[in-house]
Scaffold this active site. Structure first.
Site, PDB file in Angstrom:
ATOM      1  N   THR A  18       0.854  -1.189   0.000  1.00 52.02           N
ATOM      2  CA  THR A  18       0.000   0.000   0.000  1.00 52.02           C
ATOM      3  C   THR A  18       0.886   1.234   0.000  1.00 52.02           C
ATOM      4  O   THR A  18       2.058   1.161   0.364  1.00 52.02           O
ATOM      5  CB  THR A  18      -0.872   0.029   1.286  1.00 52.02           C
TER       6      THR A  18
ATOM      7  N   ASP B 198      -8.308  -3.049   3.360  1.00 50.63           N
ATOM      8  CA  ASP B 198      -8.568  -1.957   4.305  1.00 50.63           C
ATOM      9  C   ASP B 198      -8.328  -0.574   3.730  1.00 50.63           C
ATOM     10  O   ASP B 198      -8.834   0.411   4.265  1.00 50.63           O
ATOM     11  CB  ASP B 198      -7.692  -2.129   5.556  1.00 50.63           C
TER      12      ASP B 198
END
Length: 349
Positions: A214, A245
């Site tokens: 990420t 998420d």
């Protein structure tokens, strides 16, 4: 004589005005400014990293950090600083976001991103988009130009077209390195399935580096506002429209001027289950913990015992920079009014 008596109060008033102006300027120039970025956490070991790659990673982290800080230094908003930094990381093939996104099981790229404004908790997110060059910018449009917080897939792209966002071919996100990772991941998954394991068991058998990656940023501007953003290509060989998420407000992204701003990276399912980003700021807000204490508590004492791996970057309203991760490494960098750019990759950095 009368003229002198009249002038004295006028001069005194002018002096007070100048002094007040000077104090305001001094206060503005001394206001804390800071930005922190990450490019993913995981099994990042020096012995596995070539000198050329390490140099390139540190250079790109520095470039993104400086771009975000330049926005803050020119009296721009924390939100604009976060987007400026993340767009640079999205445009780099070095990180799992945008240009360097991993492949899903079918050989395509599905991108997620989210943003949150600490001033009013306004937020925007997109999930599973395939034709948006910079998903973080589309998340900003969702926040500012729609009544919604999160849009997904084809609907998100229809909204993007309504906002005149140009569409790109999914193939622009192709990279040889990520394609090789997909082939290896599929081989491992299919091998485990041939051994009689179901999908979940086969996925659990994959090495951790296939499961996450990420980029993100948090920033504090001269007005005292915090902002956070996160962007990702998700999990290598992900199936069935899996969403992690990164686009989930409270899990991968959270910002609140009363506590802190957080961007997370790691095994997304755990960050969702434990509401990691919001939990950290709640501990700051309601338990009176420092941002570093709160981050360490959640990452090491809550997440890790449950099997969750990854890390977070955190900023508080005073500009204190915190980073916490339970993996061997995390790509990261920061800059503040008091601290020049500092990059890190390994735990020892």
């Amino acid at each position: 004589m009368l003229k002198v008596q009249i002038l004295k109060p006028a001069i005194a008033a002018l002096s007070l005005a100048v002094a007040a102006s000077g104090m305001a300027a001094s206060s503005e120039t001394s206001a804390p400014l800071a930005i922190v970025i990450h490019g993913g956490a995981g099994t990042i070991l020096k012995e596995n990293m070539t000198e050329v790659t390490e140099k390139a990673v540190r250079a790109k982290l520095t470039e993104a950090t400086n771009a975000g800080y330049a926005v803050l230094e020119s009296n721009g908003s924390a939100m604009d600083a976060v987007i400026a930094a993340i767009r640079i990381l999205e445009d780099s093939p070095l990180f799992n976001a945008g240009r360097g996104a991993v492949y899903n099981y079918e050989g395509h790229h599905e991108l997620d991103a989210s943003l949150m404004d600490g001033a009013d908790q306004n937020a925007g997110a997109v999930a599973g988009v395939q034709h948006i060059r910079n998903p973080i910018s589309l998340a900003r449009l969702v926040m500012d130009a729609s009544p919604h917080v999160m849009l997904m897939g084809e609907g998100a792209e229809a909204f993007a077209r309504s906002q005149n966002v140009p569409m790109v071919e999914n193939s622009i996100f192709n990279t040889e390195r990520r394609y090789e990772s997909l082939q290896k991941a599929k081989q491992k998954l299919e091998k485990e399935e041939r051994r009689g394991k179901d999908y979940q068991a086969a996925l659990d058998a994959l090495p951790l580096h296939y499961r996450y990656g990420t980029v993100g940023a948090v920033a504090l501007d001269a007005s005292g506002n915090l902002a956070a953003g996160t962007s990702t290509g998700g999990m290598t060989a992900k199936r069935y429209g899996r969403i992690g998420d990164a686009p989930i407000i409270g899990a991968g992204t959270w910002a609140d001027n009363a506590s802190c701003a957080v961007s997370a990276t790691g095994h997304g399912e755990y960050f969702i289950r434990f509401h990691v980003a919001a939990d950290i700021c709640a501990r700051v807000k309601y338990q009176g913990k420092s941002a570093q204490q709160a981050a360490d508590n959640v990452i090491h004492d809550v997440l890790m015992p449950a099997g969750g791996t990854g890390g977070v970057i955190v900023l508080d309203p005073a500009g204190n920079i915190s980073m916490s991760f339970n993996t061997p490494g995390m790509y990261r960098a920061s800059r503040s009014r008091e601290q020049p750019v500092k990059t890190g990759i390994y735990k020892a950095d």
